[in-house]
Write an enzyme that holds these catalytic residues in place. Structure first.
Site, PDB file in Angstrom:
ATOM      1  N   CYS A 222       0.875  -1.164   0.000  1.00 27.19           N
ATOM      2  CA  CYS A 222       0.000   0.000   0.000  1.00 27.19           C
ATOM      3  C   CYS A 222       0.920   1.224   0.000  1.00 27.19           C
ATOM      4  O   CYS A 222       1.703   1.414   0.917  1.00 27.19           O
ATOM      5  CB  CYS A 222      -0.839  -0.067   1.277  1.00 27.19           C
ATOM      6  SG  CYS A 222      -1.737   1.411   1.677  1.00 27.19           S
TER       7      CYS A 222
ATOM      8  N   GLU B 255      -3.738  -8.637  -4.109  1.00 28.83           N
ATOM      9  CA  GLU B 255      -3.889  -8.701  -2.648  1.00 28.83           C
ATOM     10  C   GLU B 255      -3.134  -7.531  -2.044  1.00 28.83           C
ATOM     11  O   GLU B 255      -2.056  -7.167  -2.520  1.00 28.83           O
ATOM     12  CB  GLU B 255      -3.301 -10.027  -2.159  1.00 28.83           C
ATOM     13  CG  GLU B 255      -3.407 -10.256  -0.682  1.00 28.83           C
ATOM     14  CD  GLU B 255      -2.064 -10.500   0.005  1.00 28.83           C
ATOM     15  OE1 GLU B 255      -2.073 -10.969   1.136  1.00 28.83           O
ATOM     16  OE2 GLU B 255      -1.004 -10.187  -0.592  1.00 28.83           O
TER      17      GLU B 255
ATOM     18  N   ARG C 251      -5.573 -13.097   9.619  1.00 26.97           N
ATOM     19  CA  ARG C 251      -4.873 -12.212   8.685  1.00 26.97           C
ATOM     20  C   ARG C 251      -5.920 -11.558   7.795  1.00 26.97           C
ATOM     21  O   ARG C 251      -6.623 -12.232   7.044  1.00 26.97           O
ATOM     22  CB  ARG C 251      -3.894 -13.023   7.834  1.00 26.97           C
ATOM     23  CG  ARG C 251      -2.918 -12.192   7.007  1.00 26.97           C
ATOM     24  CD  ARG C 251      -1.965 -13.096   6.233  1.00 26.97           C
ATOM     25  NE  ARG C 251      -0.904 -12.361   5.580  1.00 26.97           N
ATOM     26  CZ  ARG C 251       0.265 -12.070   6.139  1.00 26.97           C
ATOM     27  NH1 ARG C 251       0.537 -12.459   7.358  1.00 26.97           N
ATOM     28  NH2 ARG C 251       1.182 -11.390   5.462  1.00 26.97           N
TER      29      ARG C 251
ATOM     30  N   ARG D  49      -6.841  -9.153   4.796  1.00 29.65           N
ATOM     31  CA  ARG D  49      -6.267  -8.568   3.589  1.00 29.65           C
ATOM     32  C   ARG D  49      -7.379  -8.254   2.600  1.00 29.65           C
ATOM     33  O   ARG D  49      -8.401  -8.945   2.578  1.00 29.65           O
ATOM     34  CB  ARG D  49      -5.289  -9.551   2.920  1.00 29.65           C
ATOM     35  CG  ARG D  49      -3.995  -9.779   3.715  1.00 29.65           C
ATOM     36  CD  ARG D  49      -3.117  -8.540   3.703  1.00 29.65           C
ATOM     37  NE  ARG D  49      -1.847  -8.705   4.394  1.00 29.65           N
ATOM     38  CZ  ARG D  49      -1.623  -8.427   5.675  1.00 29.65           C
ATOM     39  NH1 ARG D  49      -2.610  -8.003   6.444  1.00 29.65           N
ATOM     40  NH2 ARG D  49      -0.426  -8.576   6.202  1.00 29.65           N
TER      41      ARG D  49
HETATM   42  C1  SAM Z   1       3.713  -8.626  -0.119  1.00 31.64           C
HETATM   43  S1  SAM Z   1       5.044  -9.470  -0.807  1.00 31.64           S
HETATM   44  C2  SAM Z   1       4.238 -10.703  -1.768  1.00 31.64           C
HETATM   45  C3  SAM Z   1       4.558 -12.076  -1.320  1.00 31.64           C
HETATM   46  C4  SAM Z   1       3.995 -13.198  -2.134  1.00 31.64           C
HETATM   47  N1  SAM Z   1       2.582 -13.071  -2.397  1.00 31.64           N
HETATM   48  C5  SAM Z   1       4.278 -14.513  -1.451  1.00 31.64           C
HETATM   49  O1  SAM Z   1       3.396 -15.344  -1.362  1.00 31.64           O
HETATM   50  O2  SAM Z   1       5.397 -14.730  -1.004  1.00 31.64           O
HETATM   51  C6  SAM Z   1       5.662  -8.330  -2.012  1.00 31.64           C
HETATM   52  C7  SAM Z   1       6.893  -8.816  -2.745  1.00 31.64           C
HETATM   53  O3  SAM Z   1       7.239  -7.834  -3.734  1.00 31.64           O
HETATM   54  C8  SAM Z   1       8.650  -7.791  -3.831  1.00 31.64           C
HETATM   55  N2  SAM Z   1       9.016  -6.495  -4.436  1.00 31.64           N
HETATM   56  C9  SAM Z   1       9.075  -5.287  -3.806  1.00 31.64           C
HETATM   57  N3  SAM Z   1       9.470  -4.336  -4.689  1.00 31.64           N
HETATM   58  C10 SAM Z   1       9.640  -4.946  -5.889  1.00 31.64           C
HETATM   59  C11 SAM Z   1      10.016  -4.480  -7.182  1.00 31.64           C
HETATM   60  N4  SAM Z   1      10.329  -3.201  -7.383  1.00 31.64           N
HETATM   61  N5  SAM Z   1      10.107  -5.373  -8.192  1.00 31.64           N
HETATM   62  C12 SAM Z   1       9.811  -6.675  -7.986  1.00 31.64           C
HETATM   63  N6  SAM Z   1       9.436  -7.180  -6.787  1.00 31.64           N
HETATM   64  C13 SAM Z   1       9.356  -6.322  -5.736  1.00 31.64           C
HETATM   65  C14 SAM Z   1       9.129  -7.971  -2.396  1.00 31.64           C
HETATM   66  O4  SAM Z   1      10.444  -8.446  -2.355  1.00 31.64           O
HETATM   67  C15 SAM Z   1       8.109  -8.978  -1.846  1.00 31.64           C
HETATM   68  O5  SAM Z   1       8.594 -10.287  -1.955  1.00 31.64           O
END
Ligand code: SAM
Length: 423
Positions: free
Chosen positions: A80, A119, A166, A168
């Protein structure tokens, strides 16, 4: 086959959930990159399970969106952030740098997937505090502009029997030219939430007497008319038809409730309550037996620290502007009750922290933290899913980022049914 693109893939929560629900899901491209970290643990975990093919470990902002393979379904969990936009003269409008929502919109523009499942934390619906609902309003306006309609629901996994409290927001968007969009009961937005829509299929809610789910059969409705006629409905709608994204960013504010729809630019939102009478998995049900001594809290000093962190407190503090105030927080159950679902797992679960779980081990009756395998079970992953070469600290971290895969599996069943009806 349903071709899927998984963004912000982490350790693969969406993939695990969707593949659990059907063999028809075919992952054509995934992306995961942990900003400013040399070691890419989540990416390594994902490729350990699914291979390196079509999984890219690069900042999504660096990706040429036209080169992403064509897909039917785009999925991802993302942070977010501030979704406001500013006018930039000749270039039109621009969102803030580093805001991942704009990466998603670029992919929607380039690849036009028929369906999208996202999500986010439920705070998204209320952000920012100074202009409640602006960010989600911007998101809905982008979807509308790109030819999509949207249904959302805040789901607390524990309300539907899962082992974690949780909460979401899940956002399901569908292109307006799909068979699904054409067949839904678009002339009764309330019935989308209560009877005909996406989330109600797997996540029942209480239905009160005021709920009019009567179906207005036949005929297409002009939604700009519907907005004008909204007084004829027994519920209020809000129109973003004809509004530019910059207007929404500057002026829009709405108290979004935990469920809602945006169809052809007309928004309807309602507070709903889960109605579930099935099995429930509790924290006590997912505990390991014979856990290693290192997870136990040994010594009076450590125990006192945990007690302090979990306890009620009132602490005088001074704000940045010099204003003095009393910071107070209530007590948390200590240890965590085994006859309830776990609390929300955060990325800080590995640290000695108020929000980390502490349980009384049923066999030894001694207090201990949860194990990495228990953290995986709380999200519904297979045991040792993250035991792929990263330290334990990162195993908890990855689980704090991930999602309850059973929820995605249920949504996967609904999406598969929807695809069966697509031409
Ligand atoms: C909320 S987590 C999602 C996790 C996933 N749904 C799971 O089951 O593991 C968001 C993910 O986005 C990745 N992320 C953050 N910034 C990013 C970017 N600029 N490019 C690609 N991935 C990114 C983070 O490393 C993190 O693993």
């Amino acid at each position: 086959m349903i071709n899927v693109c998984e963004l912000f893939a982490g350790v693969g929560g969406f993939r695990v959930g969707l593949e659990k629900s059907s063999q028809e899901y075919n992952f054509v491209w995934a992306n995961q990159w942990e900003p400013s970290r040399k070691l890419q643990h989540a990416y390594n975990c994902y490729v350990n399970h699914f291979g390196t093919e079509n999984h890219v470990n690069i900042d999504i902002a660096e990706i040429n969106k036209n080169e992403i393979p064509a897909h039917d379904l785009l999925v991802g969990g993302f942070p977010c952030q501030d979704y406001s936009v500013a006018r930039t003269g000749a270039k039109g409008i621009e969102g803030k740098k580093g805001v991942l929502w704009w990466q998603i919109t670029e992919i929607l523009k380039a690849k036009k997937p028929r369906f999208v499942l996202l999500e986010n934390v439920d705070r998204l619906l209320k952000s920012p505090a100074s202009q409640r609902g602006r960010d989600f309003g911007v998101m809905l306006a982008c979807f509308h502009e790109l030819g999509y309609s949207v249904e959302w629901r805040v789901i607390n996994a524990a309300d539907y029997g899962f082992a974690q409290r949780r909460r979401r927001v899940f956002i399901f968007a569908f292109r307006n030219d799909t068979t699904y969009a054409k067949n839904i009961n678009r002339d009764n937005l309330k019935s989308m939430i209560h009877k005909d829509g996406f989330f109600i299929k797997k996540f029942p809610i209480t239905q009160d007497e005021s709920t009019d789910v009567s179906r207005v059969e036949g005929g297409q409705i002009d939604f700009s008319m519907l907005a004008a006629q909204e007084n004829d409905l027994d519920y209020e709608t809000v129109s973003i038809v004809g509004k530019e994204i910059i207007d929404i960013s500057d002026n829009f504010s709405l108290e979004f409730k935990n469920s809602g729809v945006m169809i052809n630019g007309i928004i309807y939102t309602e507070q709903v309550e889960a109605d579930y009478h099935g099995n429930r998995v509790l924290l006590g049900d997912i505990l390991e037996q014979d856990v290693d001594e290192k997870y136990y809290i040994d010594g009076e000093e450590k125990l006192e620290k945990w007690k302090y962190l979990k306890g009620a407190k009132k602490i005088p503090r001074t704000s940045k502007s010099g204003h003095e105030y009393i910071f107070s927080e209530g007590p948390l159950a200590f240890p965590d009750p085994l006859d309830r679902p776990a609390r929300t797992m955060l990325t800080s679960e590995s640290s000695v922290n108020r929000s980390s779980h502490v349980v009384e081990d049923p066999a030894t009756k001694r207090l201990r933290i949860i194990t990495p395998v228990e953290a995986e079970r709380i999200n519904g992953f297979d045991d040792n899913w993250t035991n792929t070469g990263m330290t334990e600290k990162f195993r908890y971290f990855c689980m704090g980022n991930a999602l309850v895969v059973g929820l995605v599996a249920q949504m996967g069943e609904s999406i598969k049914d929807i695809f069966n009806n697509e031409k």
